[in-house]
Every structure is written in C-alpha cells, then in structure tokens.
Design an enzyme around this catalytic site. Structure first.
Site, PDB file in Angstrom:
ATOM      1  N   SER A  96      32.433  42.358  48.299  1.00 18.12           N
ATOM      2  CA  SER A  96      33.872  42.416  48.020  1.00 18.12           C
ATOM      3  C   SER A  96      34.055  43.026  46.634  1.00 18.12           C
ATOM      4  CB  SER A  96      34.484  41.012  48.058  1.00 18.12           C
ATOM      5  OG  SER A  96      34.395  40.468  49.348  1.00 18.12           O
ATOM      6  N   LYS A 171      40.478  42.738  52.378  1.00 19.51           N
ATOM      7  CA  LYS A 171      39.750  41.578  51.843  1.00 19.51           C
ATOM      8  C   LYS A 171      40.482  40.994  50.639  1.00 19.51           C
ATOM      9  CE  LYS A 171      36.708  38.432  51.095  1.00 19.51           C
ATOM     10  NZ  LYS A 171      35.276  38.636  50.853  1.00 19.51           N
ATOM     11  N   LYS A 239      36.886  36.642  40.391  1.00 19.76           N
ATOM     12  CA  LYS A 239      36.706  38.102  40.433  1.00 19.76           C
ATOM     13  C   LYS A 239      37.642  38.723  41.473  1.00 19.76           C
ATOM     14  CE  LYS A 239      33.804  39.644  43.165  1.00 19.76           C
ATOM     15  NZ  LYS A 239      33.733  40.139  44.560  1.00 19.76           N
TER      16      LYS A 239
END
Length: 292
Positions: A96, A171, A239
């Site tokens: 990701s 995502k 993140k």
C-alpha cells in the site's frame, strides 16, 4: 505453474507466498530478515540471498513492502528488480503506497520493458492466512487477466479498478473507511463500559444490525480482551492516512472526518502504540476519557 519471486515476507507476505506454493507455483522469496523466509522454505519454496537473485528468471515479481520508499528501493538501482528482471516480466505490487509513486514506477517499469500492476490488499493478517484478501488492482486489463490465477490463490474478492494507481487510490479509500469504523467502534466500547452494559452482549446485538461491519466482527475480540497483537499495525495505518490526506489535498477534496481520524491515529502512534494492532485506537479513546 508460474515462476514467482516474492519480495517481502512479513506478516502479510509470508502467508501469501506460502499460498502460492500450495497453488502449484514455483516461488523464490527474499526478505531483509532471513528468518522471516522460514515458513516459505518449509512449504517448499526457495529462498534467495538478494533481490537480484530472486528476480532473475522470474515470470512474475510480487512485492509486499511497508511504504513507498521501500518499494522504490527494491525496484530501482543497480541491485533492484528493474535492473535484473527479464523483459516482459510482470511486477505485482501488493504493497500500500502513494498512487503518484505507483504511476511513476509503472512508467519506469514500461521503459525497462516490464509490465506493472498495483494490487494493494485488504483483510489483514487473517485475510492473508486464509487466502481471503480483497485485492484492488490497477493497471492494464490484459496484465490483470494474466495475473488472475495468482490473485485467486491469495484472495477472495479480486477486482480490476482502473489504470495504474487506481488500485492504490481505492486502497486509500479503504483505509479511510476502516480507520473511521475502528475509531467509532472504540468510542462505542468506551461509552458502553461507562454505563456498565454487558459489553459482549451489546456488541453481539450491534453486529446483527445496521451497525454491524467486518471491522466489528474482526476487532471485537481485541477490544473485549484488550489484546492488541498486531494484525495490522497502527504505524502502518498512520502511513496510509497520510496517503489519504495528501491525495485528497492534491485532488482538492475535503475529508473532515478523514482529517480527524488521521490525527487520532497519529496521536496513538505518538503515544507509543505504533506497534500495536489498529484496534488499539481503543487505548486512545480511553486516554482521552481518563479510563486507561
């Protein structure tokens, strides 16, 4: 049978690589920490000593790495995949990372004669272990079809969502929804406890109604038992929320709840909870409520 190099054998990558071996593929794995390759070796896979060794001769190079700099580091440079993979090799990035970085790397891959799919996953450690991941794929449709047997070996819901970078964009949206759900569940738990409600019974009935969700189903035990062994670490979700807020700013859209949840995730990391499962957002609500 496909010859696959799998780079990144952590919590997610290791079981995924093992599933690929069990599906009949020839898998060579590489991880910076060699001990993490043990499960793959025990399943019948081969372990390489370097990225270059893993990539040479592979028809597919799969990545499962923590962040954009890690993916860039593995792919580029003299010791990277781009320098050692044969022309026509298909790169599948299960990591990701930022959509703009994905588009940049896909372009660089094309200049090296390589094909590229971004294929981030959702489902956490349980999904990886049970080959039940949701996989959102960006890239060329022909490459997606060629990779379908690989996706089917590790995932349950596999969807081609658009061109390069689209998988990472979906995502990011997924991580926004998940973080907001976990935070709402954590707040509900603290609220219910404050009133002395039978928490297990309350979560059972909530799960049967409109408040029910995959988050409630998968994270209720963590919150009931106050056990936060990581399936997906807060530092990684931090993140991802950075990716969401940055991409939203770039697109000129406003995500008020996303911005707030991003700050709450950041606060949890700053408080020392970064290595815990993201269900440990409960601890942040408890700290704010003075009940920790």
């Amino acid at each position: 049978m496909t010859s696959i190099a799998f780079i990144g054998l952590g919590i997610m990558g290791s079981p995924m690589a093992v599933h690929l071996v069990k599906a009949g593929h020839s898998v060579t794995g590489y991880n910076r920490t060699p001990a993490k390759a043990r499960a793959l070796a025990e399943a019948g896979g081969r372990v390489a000593d370097s990225i270059a060794e893993a990539a040479r001769g592979a028809e597919v190079v799969a990545l499962m790495l923590p962040d954009s700099p890690d993916v860039r580091g593995v792919l580029t440079g003299e010791a990277g995949v781009f320098a050692h993979a044969a022309p026509g090799t298909l790169i599948i990035d299960f990591s990701s990372i930022r959509p703009d970085v994905t588009r940049e790397l896909a372009g660089e891959a094309a200049r090296h004669g390589l094909r590229y799919l971004d294929a981030p996953v959702s489902g956490g450690e349980a999904g990886a272990r049970n080959a039940a991941l949701s996989i959102m794929v960006g890239g060329e449709s022909d490459d997606f079809e060629a990779a379908k047997p690989i996706f089917d070996a590790v995932g349950r819901t596999v969807v081609h969502v658009g061109p390069s970078g689209a998988g990472q964009t979906v995502k990011a949206a997924n991580q926004l929804v998940v973080a907001a759900n976990i935070e709402a569940l954590a707040e509900a738990v603290v609220f219910l406890r404050a009133y002395g409600v039978d928490l297990e019974a309350a979560l059972e009935v909530l799960g049967g109604g409109l408040a029910g969700s995959a988050v409630l189903t998968q994270k209720r035990a963590n919150m009931l038992n106050h056990s936060f062994e990581p399936g997906f670490r807060i530092e990684l979700h931090h993140k991802d929320m950075g990716i969401v807020t940055s991409a939203a700013r770039e697109a000129g859209v406003v995500l008020p709840l996303g911005a707030l949840v991003a700050q709450l995730v950041a606060a949890a990391k700053a408080a020392g909870d970064g290595g815990l499962d993201h269900s440990a957002l409960l601890r942040g609500v408890e700290r704010l409520s003075g009940t920790s």
